[in-house]
Design an enzyme around this catalytic site. Structure first.
Site, PDB file in Angstrom:
ATOM      1  N   HIS A   1      24.705   3.085 -13.426  1.00 61.21           N
ATOM      2  CA  HIS A   1      23.228   3.677 -11.711  1.00 61.21           C
ATOM      3  C   HIS A   1      24.349   4.577 -11.362  1.00 61.21           C
ATOM      4  CE1 HIS A   1      19.672   4.167  -9.285  1.00 61.21           C
ATOM      5  NE2 HIS A   1      20.275   3.831  -8.418  1.00 61.21           N
TER       6      HIS A   1
ATOM      7  N   CYS B   1      18.905   9.771 -10.797  1.00 62.79           N
ATOM      8  CA  CYS B   1      20.589   9.655  -9.658  1.00 62.79           C
ATOM      9  C   CYS B   1      21.416   9.941 -10.181  1.00 62.79           C
ATOM     10  CB  CYS B   1      20.307   7.776 -10.622  1.00 62.79           C
ATOM     11  SG  CYS B   1      21.642   7.747 -11.882  1.00 62.79           S
TER      12      CYS B   1
END
Length: 468
Positions: free
Chosen positions: A419, A46
């Site tokens: 994230h 990510c």
């Protein structure tokens, strides 16, 4: 951490996912002006997807990559370059390409980094570290100088196509002509210069201004203050002067008329010597406590769509004003000192006006240190749209260095894991508006519309501003 010379993505699962993606391919979605493709996450990638989506919203990055490839790379070798791979992905993310895959696989970028010898461990990585991996690799690809004529090659020196220094300006030891050193043609759009200068507290002697390259500005939090801040406050904290001890002072030696250069304490002043076309601001949210325990700073940083950087660039004082010497501007900032070192009067700290360091020194002659501070209650520091200059006399603000927000990278999680997502402007199909007015939220394969209010309320980790 990123290192060389091996490469790991994220285990067998990621390799299997990549192979499945290449064979079957993702579903196709209809392209629209207010939508962009998503990116596949191969386990823990990510951090890569957030950077690529952010770069796609910066027009200068694609223009620079395209100019380099068209001028200096042949069609037969273009696929070997990381620049070509990134440009392909950025164009696809802006709906400018033949590929209609959505989500799109950024595996070619990972493969290009592997060919350059970079290693990315299977653990979660950092978007800011990857940003420097990409800029460093692109720098290596694009900074190849033309060959310099060897001083020992007689035939090469006699080539009429060579260019030499003018007569009387410079020559080699054998009194022959000195070839002109080739210069670079293109710097990447994130390249800037920091200007720093040391000034002796005793004799006011100043060392020459030193310039250092930077690709991003890393802004830290004041360690003894916890709470919401503005981007302007972090920038002023970044350029706030600091003391450097035990520095050789030729000025004091001249005054004392001694050959032994004495040591002295110097004030180190820092500003920006050259601003890049695309300004990357990194907010250091990981902080180490006195017990050596890392923590994440969740403090909200208020930023605006338009950023004026005129207050932070290097400039010299007015020569006609005898009160000042030429050199870097700088000075004391009571507001920042209270944020950095703590104070009992927290209310006064929060209500004190931000100080325009450079312009205040240039115009305020009523104070000893050149800093003009507004009285309390004169400005609400939480107003994210307060771009006006509230310091010094009433003059027309200088707005030569103006930037517009292009994208934001945000980290969701704690100091150990999380994230990375991004907020970016939507792709614009017309040339009249190179930066779209609508915003998208991207989280790997997931892409959706979002409001600019949500962008401003995000937990910013990296900010990308495009100069206008």
């Amino acid at each position: 951490m990123f290192a060389r010379p091996a490469f790991i993505i994220s285990g067998v699962a990621a390799v299997a996912a990549l192979g499945s993606y290449i064979f079957w391919g993702p579903p196709k979605k209809k392209k629209t002006a207010d939508y962009c493709p998503g990116l596949v996450n191969f386990g823990n990638t990510c951090f890569l997807n957030a950077v690529l989506q952010s770069w796609s919203a910066c027009p200068s990055v694609s223009v620079w990559l395209g100019n380099f490839l068209s001028r200096h790379v042949s069609t037969s070798t273009v696929k070997k370059y990381l620049a070509a791979t990134i440009l392909k992905v950025l164009r696809l993310l802006n709906n400018d390409g033949d590929c209609e895959l959505d989500p799109f696989s950024p595996g070619e970028v990972l493969e290009a980094l592997r060919r350059r010898g970079w290693i990315i461990s299977p653990d979660e990585q950092d978007s800011h570290e990857l940003f420097h991996v990409l800029t460093q690799t692109l720098e290596e690809e694009t900074s190849r100088y033309p060959s310099v004529v060897s001083l020992f090659d007689v035939q090469a020196l006699q080539n009429p196509c060579n260019k030499y220094q003018p007569d009387g300006v410079a020559f080699i030891r054998s009194q022959g002509k000195l070839p002109i050193l080739p210069r670079r043609e293109m710097d990447h759009p994130f390249r800037g210069l920091l200007a720093s200068q040391l000034e002796c507290y005793k004799c006011k002697y100043r060392y020459p201004v030193k310039y250092d390259l930077f690709d991003s500005l890393s802004l830290s939090f004041p360690q003894k203050y916890w709470g919401p801040l503005t981007l302007d406050q972090l920038l002023r904290h970044f350029i706030c002067p600091e003391t450097v001890n035990n520095v050789d002072c030729p000025g004091c030696a001249k005054i004392l008329k001694t050959q032994d250069i004495p040591k002295s304490s110097f004030k180190k002043k820092l500003t920006i010597g050259k601003l890049p076309q695309c300004l990357c601001i990194h907010i250091q949210r990981k902080q180490w406590l006195n017990s050596n325990v890392p923590v994440k700073r969740y403090d909200h940083i208020a930023f605006s769509e338009i950023l004026h950087m005129d207050n932070y660039v290097y400039m010299k004082a007015n020569k006609k004003n005898l009160c000042y010497r030429n050199g870097l501007f700088g000075g004391n900032d009571d507001t920042l000192d209270s944020l950095r070192f703590g104070t009992q009067n927290q209310k006064l700290m929060m209500e004190s006006a931000p100080v325009n360091l450079l312009r205040a020194l240039n115009y305020d002659s009523s104070t000893m240190n050149g800093i003009f501070v507004q009285p309390p209650n004169s400005l609400n520091m939480h107003n994210i749209h307060a771009d006006e200059n509230h310091n010094g006399p009433e003059i027309k603000p200088r707005v030569e260095f103006t930037y517009k927000l292009a994208s934001v990278v945000s980290h969701q999680g704690n100091e150990c894991s999380g994230h990375f997502v991004s907020y970016r402007r939507n792709p614009v199909p017309c040339v009249k508006d190179p930066m779209g007015s609508k915003w998208l939220f991207t989280s790997d394969e997931n892409v959706r519309k979002t409001s600019f209010t949500q962008v401003l309320n995000s937990e910013a980790y990296m900010l990308f501003y495009e100069r206008v």
